[in-house]
Design a protein around this motif. Structure first.
Motif, PDB file in Angstrom:
ATOM      1  N   ILE A  46       0.856  -1.184   0.000  1.00  0.00           N
ATOM      2  CA  ILE A  46       0.000   0.000   0.000  1.00  0.00           C
ATOM      3  C   ILE A  46       0.893   1.236   0.000  1.00  0.00           C
ATOM      4  CG2 ILE A  46      -1.847   1.233   1.198  1.00  0.00           C
ATOM      5  CD1 ILE A  46      -2.549  -1.634   0.229  1.00  0.00           C
ATOM      6  N   GLY A  47       0.555   2.195  -0.817  1.00  0.00           N
ATOM      7  CA  GLY A  47       1.301   3.449  -0.850  1.00  0.00           C
ATOM      8  C   GLY A  47       0.700   4.478   0.093  1.00  0.00           C
ATOM      9  N   LEU A  48       1.551   5.222   0.762  1.00  0.00           N
ATOM     10  CA  LEU A  48       1.119   6.351   1.586  1.00  0.00           C
ATOM     11  C   LEU A  48       1.797   7.598   1.055  1.00  0.00           C
ATOM     12  CD1 LEU A  48      -0.226   7.729   4.020  1.00  0.00           C
ATOM     13  CD2 LEU A  48       1.750   7.046   5.404  1.00  0.00           C
ATOM     14  N   VAL A  49       0.992   8.519   0.531  1.00  0.00           N
ATOM     15  CA  VAL A  49       1.528   9.753  -0.045  1.00  0.00           C
ATOM     16  C   VAL A  49       1.362  10.900   0.943  1.00  0.00           C
ATOM     17  CG1 VAL A  49       1.180  11.506  -1.823  1.00  0.00           C
ATOM     18  CG2 VAL A  49       1.214   9.091  -2.451  1.00  0.00           C
ATOM     19  N   ILE A  50       2.465  11.571   1.244  1.00  0.00           N
ATOM     20  CA  ILE A  50       2.451  12.778   2.077  1.00  0.00           C
ATOM     21  C   ILE A  50       2.413  13.969   1.134  1.00  0.00           C
ATOM     22  CG2 ILE A  50       3.601  14.035   3.930  1.00  0.00           C
ATOM     23  CD1 ILE A  50       2.857  11.195   4.713  1.00  0.00           C
ATOM     24  N   THR A  51       1.308  14.707   1.146  1.00  0.00           N
ATOM     25  CA  THR A  51       1.142  15.761   0.146  1.00  0.00           C
ATOM     26  C   THR A  51       2.028  16.978   0.377  1.00  0.00           C
ATOM     27  OG1 THR A  51      -0.718  16.724   1.364  1.00  0.00           O
ATOM     28  CG2 THR A  51      -1.242  15.074  -0.308  1.00  0.00           C
ATOM     29  N   GLU A  52       2.505  17.166   1.585  1.00  0.00           N
ATOM     30  CA  GLU A  52       3.407  18.288   1.867  1.00  0.00           C
ATOM     31  C   GLU A  52       4.757  17.734   2.290  1.00  0.00           C
ATOM     32  OE1 GLU A  52       3.180  21.414   1.349  1.00  0.00           O
ATOM     33  OE2 GLU A  52       1.082  21.434   0.706  1.00  0.00           O
ATOM     34  N   THR A  53       5.696  17.679   1.350  1.00  0.00           N
ATOM     35  CA  THR A  53       6.999  17.063   1.586  1.00  0.00           C
ATOM     36  C   THR A  53       7.723  17.669   2.780  1.00  0.00           C
ATOM     37  OG1 THR A  53       7.198  16.616  -0.785  1.00  0.00           O
ATOM     38  CG2 THR A  53       9.211  16.506   0.531  1.00  0.00           C
ATOM     39  N   ASN A 100       1.100  13.937 -13.635  1.00  0.00           N
ATOM     40  CA  ASN A 100       0.225  13.319 -12.641  1.00  0.00           C
ATOM     41  C   ASN A 100       1.097  12.678 -11.565  1.00  0.00           C
ATOM     42  OD1 ASN A 100      -1.441  11.485 -11.184  1.00  0.00           O
ATOM     43  ND2 ASN A 100      -2.873  11.388 -12.897  1.00  0.00           N
ATOM     44  N   PRO A 101       1.046  13.161 -10.313  1.00  0.00           N
ATOM     45  CA  PRO A 101       1.951  12.651  -9.276  1.00  0.00           C
ATOM     46  C   PRO A 101       1.646  11.220  -8.841  1.00  0.00           C
ATOM     47  CG  PRO A 101       0.336  14.137  -8.325  1.00  0.00           C
ATOM     48  CD  PRO A 101       0.149  14.207  -9.800  1.00  0.00           C
ATOM     49  N   TYR A 102       0.499  10.690  -9.230  1.00  0.00           N
ATOM     50  CA  TYR A 102       0.129   9.331  -8.818  1.00  0.00           C
ATOM     51  C   TYR A 102       0.477   8.288  -9.879  1.00  0.00           C
ATOM     52  CZ  TYR A 102      -2.637  12.308  -5.774  1.00  0.00           C
ATOM     53  OH  TYR A 102      -3.024  13.286  -4.898  1.00  0.00           O
ATOM     54  N   ASP A 137      -7.161  19.063  -6.064  1.00  0.00           N
ATOM     55  CA  ASP A 137      -6.314  18.071  -6.725  1.00  0.00           C
ATOM     56  C   ASP A 137      -7.125  17.292  -7.764  1.00  0.00           C
ATOM     57  OD1 ASP A 137      -4.604  16.046  -7.488  1.00  0.00           O
ATOM     58  OD2 ASP A 137      -3.883  15.633  -5.463  1.00  0.00           O
ATOM     59  N   LYS A 138      -7.080  17.748  -9.002  1.00  0.00           N
ATOM     60  CA  LYS A 138      -7.863  17.124 -10.075  1.00  0.00           C
ATOM     61  C   LYS A 138      -7.403  15.697 -10.353  1.00  0.00           C
ATOM     62  CE  LYS A 138      -8.892  21.527 -12.344  1.00  0.00           C
ATOM     63  NZ  LYS A 138      -8.745  22.346 -13.586  1.00  0.00           N
ATOM     64  N   ASP A 139      -6.112  15.432 -10.200  1.00  0.00           N
ATOM     65  CA  ASP A 139      -5.603  14.083 -10.447  1.00  0.00           C
ATOM     66  C   ASP A 139      -6.133  13.096  -9.409  1.00  0.00           C
ATOM     67  OD1 ASP A 139      -4.003  14.723 -12.709  1.00  0.00           O
ATOM     68  OD2 ASP A 139      -2.502  15.605 -11.377  1.00  0.00           O
ATOM     69  N   LEU A 140      -6.276  13.557  -8.166  1.00  0.00           N
ATOM     70  CA  LEU A 140      -6.828  12.687  -7.129  1.00  0.00           C
ATOM     71  C   LEU A 140      -8.314  12.437  -7.382  1.00  0.00           C
ATOM     72  CD1 LEU A 140      -6.529  11.084  -4.557  1.00  0.00           C
ATOM     73  CD2 LEU A 140      -6.793  13.207  -3.240  1.00  0.00           C
ATOM     74  N   PHE A 177      -0.151  26.649  10.979  1.00  0.00           N
ATOM     75  CA  PHE A 177       1.004  25.759  10.836  1.00  0.00           C
ATOM     76  C   PHE A 177       1.585  25.703   9.430  1.00  0.00           C
ATOM     77  CE2 PHE A 177      -2.554  22.811  10.031  1.00  0.00           C
ATOM     78  CZ  PHE A 177      -2.115  22.124   8.916  1.00  0.00           C
ATOM     79  N   SER A 178       0.896  26.324   8.452  1.00  0.00           N
ATOM     80  CA  SER A 178       1.412  26.324   7.082  1.00  0.00           C
ATOM     81  C   SER A 178       0.960  27.597   6.388  1.00  0.00           C
ATOM     82  CB  SER A 178       0.889  25.112   6.309  1.00  0.00           C
ATOM     83  OG  SER A 178      -0.453  25.324   5.896  1.00  0.00           O
ATOM     84  N   PRO A 179       1.523  27.887   5.230  1.00  0.00           N
ATOM     85  CA  PRO A 179       1.016  29.029   4.462  1.00  0.00           C
ATOM     86  C   PRO A 179      -0.444  28.824   4.087  1.00  0.00           C
ATOM     87  CG  PRO A 179       3.169  28.322   3.640  1.00  0.00           C
ATOM     88  CD  PRO A 179       2.716  27.281   4.605  1.00  0.00           C
ATOM     89  N   SER A 180      -1.140  29.898   3.773  1.00  0.00           N
ATOM     90  CA  SER A 180      -2.534  29.799   3.359  1.00  0.00           C
ATOM     91  C   SER A 180      -2.631  29.019   2.057  1.00  0.00           C
ATOM     92  CB  SER A 180      -3.144  31.195   3.190  1.00  0.00           C
ATOM     93  OG  SER A 180      -2.447  31.908   2.184  1.00  0.00           O
ATOM     94  N   GLY A 181      -3.799  28.447   1.829  1.00  0.00           N
ATOM     95  CA  GLY A 181      -3.986  27.617   0.646  1.00  0.00           C
ATOM     96  C   GLY A 181      -3.975  26.142   0.962  1.00  0.00           C
ATOM     97  N   PHE A 182      -3.463  25.794   2.141  1.00  0.00           N
ATOM     98  CA  PHE A 182      -3.483  24.413   2.602  1.00  0.00           C
ATOM     99  C   PHE A 182      -4.822  24.197   3.305  1.00  0.00           C
ATOM    100  CE2 PHE A 182      -1.909  20.995   5.542  1.00  0.00           C
ATOM    101  CZ  PHE A 182      -1.542  20.097   4.555  1.00  0.00           C
ATOM    102  N   SER A 183      -5.604  23.196   2.870  1.00  0.00           N
ATOM    103  CA  SER A 183      -7.002  23.086   3.294  1.00  0.00           C
ATOM    104  C   SER A 183      -7.173  23.011   4.806  1.00  0.00           C
ATOM    105  CB  SER A 183      -7.670  21.881   2.625  1.00  0.00           C
ATOM    106  OG  SER A 183      -6.975  20.686   2.913  1.00  0.00           O
ATOM    107  N   ALA A 184      -6.321  22.220   5.487  1.00  0.00           N
ATOM    108  CA  ALA A 184      -6.452  22.091   6.938  1.00  0.00           C
ATOM    109  C   ALA A 184      -6.163  23.411   7.633  1.00  0.00           C
ATOM    110  CB  ALA A 184      -5.522  21.007   7.456  1.00  0.00           C
ATOM    111  N   THR A 185      -5.179  24.135   7.139  1.00  0.00           N
ATOM    112  CA  THR A 185      -4.847  25.442   7.703  1.00  0.00           C
ATOM    113  C   THR A 185      -5.990  26.433   7.510  1.00  0.00           C
ATOM    114  OG1 THR A 185      -2.456  25.235   7.501  1.00  0.00           O
ATOM    115  CG2 THR A 185      -3.343  27.459   7.418  1.00  0.00           C
ATOM    116  N   ASP A 186      -6.504  26.491   6.299  1.00  0.00           N
ATOM    117  CA  ASP A 186      -7.563  27.452   5.988  1.00  0.00           C
ATOM    118  C   ASP A 186      -8.833  27.187   6.790  1.00  0.00           C
ATOM    119  OD1 ASP A 186      -5.804  28.556   4.219  1.00  0.00           O
ATOM    120  OD2 ASP A 186      -6.751  27.754   2.423  1.00  0.00           O
ATOM    121  N   SER A 187      -9.215  25.911   6.910  1.00  0.00           N
ATOM    122  CA  SER A 187     -10.448  25.591   7.636  1.00  0.00           C
ATOM    123  C   SER A 187     -10.295  25.853   9.128  1.00  0.00           C
ATOM    124  CB  SER A 187     -10.841  24.128   7.393  1.00  0.00           C
ATOM    125  OG  SER A 187      -9.845  23.236   7.861  1.00  0.00           O
TER     126      SER A 187
END
Length: 348
Positions: free
Chosen positions: A68-75, A114-116, A137-140, A192-202
């Motif tokens: 199983i792959g686990l992708v971390i979207t913020e390196t 496509n990163p996937y 993320d249109k590819d997701l 915890f991150s710049p704006s535009g990151f969904s968890a940060t913005d919400s």
């Protein structure tokens, strides 16, 4: 001189069995009945020699990779966010018990790429888990449309997604009420991150709306964005306090950022909580043992990871999944980093 690689023949010789027996045991085949004593001899010989079956050959025979792959979207977050190792361990533990390996990959977004693709369409994995997916993320979205097994830690709102998220709105309400009841009116935030990151913005929007209910405006001058690390929280706080020296409370985007916030306040000669109260998010293992112990919103990374991994196992085994979107509760943990607001000259 290059060392000779270990083969199934070497394992068979050490175990005193045929190569076909080695293949049957290590590939988990039940085509032939073998005694537990024979199976253990083969496994022990393989352990001693450090032999592992060729994963590509196994995939061709079985039609799957058991990976199983686990992708971390913020390196950047991998190096500095203490939430991720807890989550990773929990996922790996559940998958290992179910017979799967976990492949950790970082997310690299390039225009037109496509990163996937490399992970999914090269058949290296049977399923994909995505940490902190991006709504845009249109590819997701396309991957979910294709029916490939995907489990998200976070949500993009896709109608067919399998996801595990944590609800922080009620806890944010409670944390804000706690701070306001302590007399704080000059309140800032270090996300915890710049704006535009969904968890940060919400999370920032939840905070802004809750403060507004108490008549407190959280405008742009009272916000300074971090960049995942405690160091970024430190530097952001220095900038924030230079601009807004009257602040008496700061909401940090997570506990890692809160470490930097507290360090910066101390470097400015300000005490926590005597001069400035600090609130974090996550309740990481260190949070109750720093000085002062941190008031924070508890989010259970271990539980979240285990539930996400369990969803993946059920999906791959074709089991019924009664609830596709799991939403976990959070709770406020009150500690010594918050106290009554200090009196200011304008209050006298």
């Amino acid at each position: 001189m290059k060392a000779k690689s270990v083969t199934s023949h070497d394992v068979a010789k050490l175990a005193g069995v045929s190569r076909s027996t080695v293949s049957l045991v290590l590939n988990g085949s039940n085509a032939v009945s073998l005694s537990e004593e024979t199976k253990e001899r083969v496994r022990e010989a393989a352990r001693i020699l450090g032999y592992r079956p060729n994963s590509a050959a196994l995939m061709l025979r079985k039609g799957r990779t058991d990976t199983i792959g686990l992708v971390i979207t913020e390196t950047r977050s991998i190096r500095v966010d203490a939430y991720i190792p807890i989550l990773h361990y929990a996922i790996a533990d559940v998958l290992k018990e179910a017979g799967y390996s976990l492949l950790l990959e970082t997310f690299e977004r390039k225009k037109g790429v496509n990163p996937y693709t490399d992970l999914v369409f090269s058949h290296r994995i049977d399923g994909l888990m995505v940490l902190s997916p991006h709504v845009e993320d249109k590819d997701l979205h396309a991957l979910l449309d294709s029916g490939f097994p995907v489990v998200q830690i976070g949500s993009i709102g896709h109608p067919e997604e399998l996801s595990v998220t944590t609800c922080t709105s009620d806890s944010t309400t409670e944390a804000v009420r706690h701070i306001v009841d302590l007399g704080h009116r000059n309140i800032g935030s270090v996300p915890f991150s710049p704006s535009g990151f969904s968890a940060t913005d919400s999370r920032l929007e939840e905070l802004r709306q809750e403060l507004l209910k108490s008549g407190i405006m959280l405008d742009a001058d009272c916000i300074e964005f971090g960049d995942f690390s405690a160091e970024s929280g430190y530097n952001a706080t220095l900038r924030l306090m230079k601009r807004q020296p009257r602040l008496t409370a700061i909401f940090a985007g997570n506990d890692t950022i809160a470490l930097g916030v507290i360090g910066a306040l101390n470097s400015l000669g300000l005490s926590v909580p005597g001069d400035v109260s600090v609130v974090g998010y996550d309740d990481l293992p260190f949070s109750g043992f720093i000085s002062p112990p941190l008031t924070t919103v508890k989010m259970n990374a271990d539980h979240q990871g285990r539930l996400a991994a369990d969803l993946m196992v059920k999906r791959l085994k074709g089991e019924t999944i009664p609830q596709k979107r799991l939403v976990l509760p959070s709770q406020v943990v009150l500690r010594a980093s918050t106290a009554k607001a200090r009196m200011q000259a304008s209050d006298l």
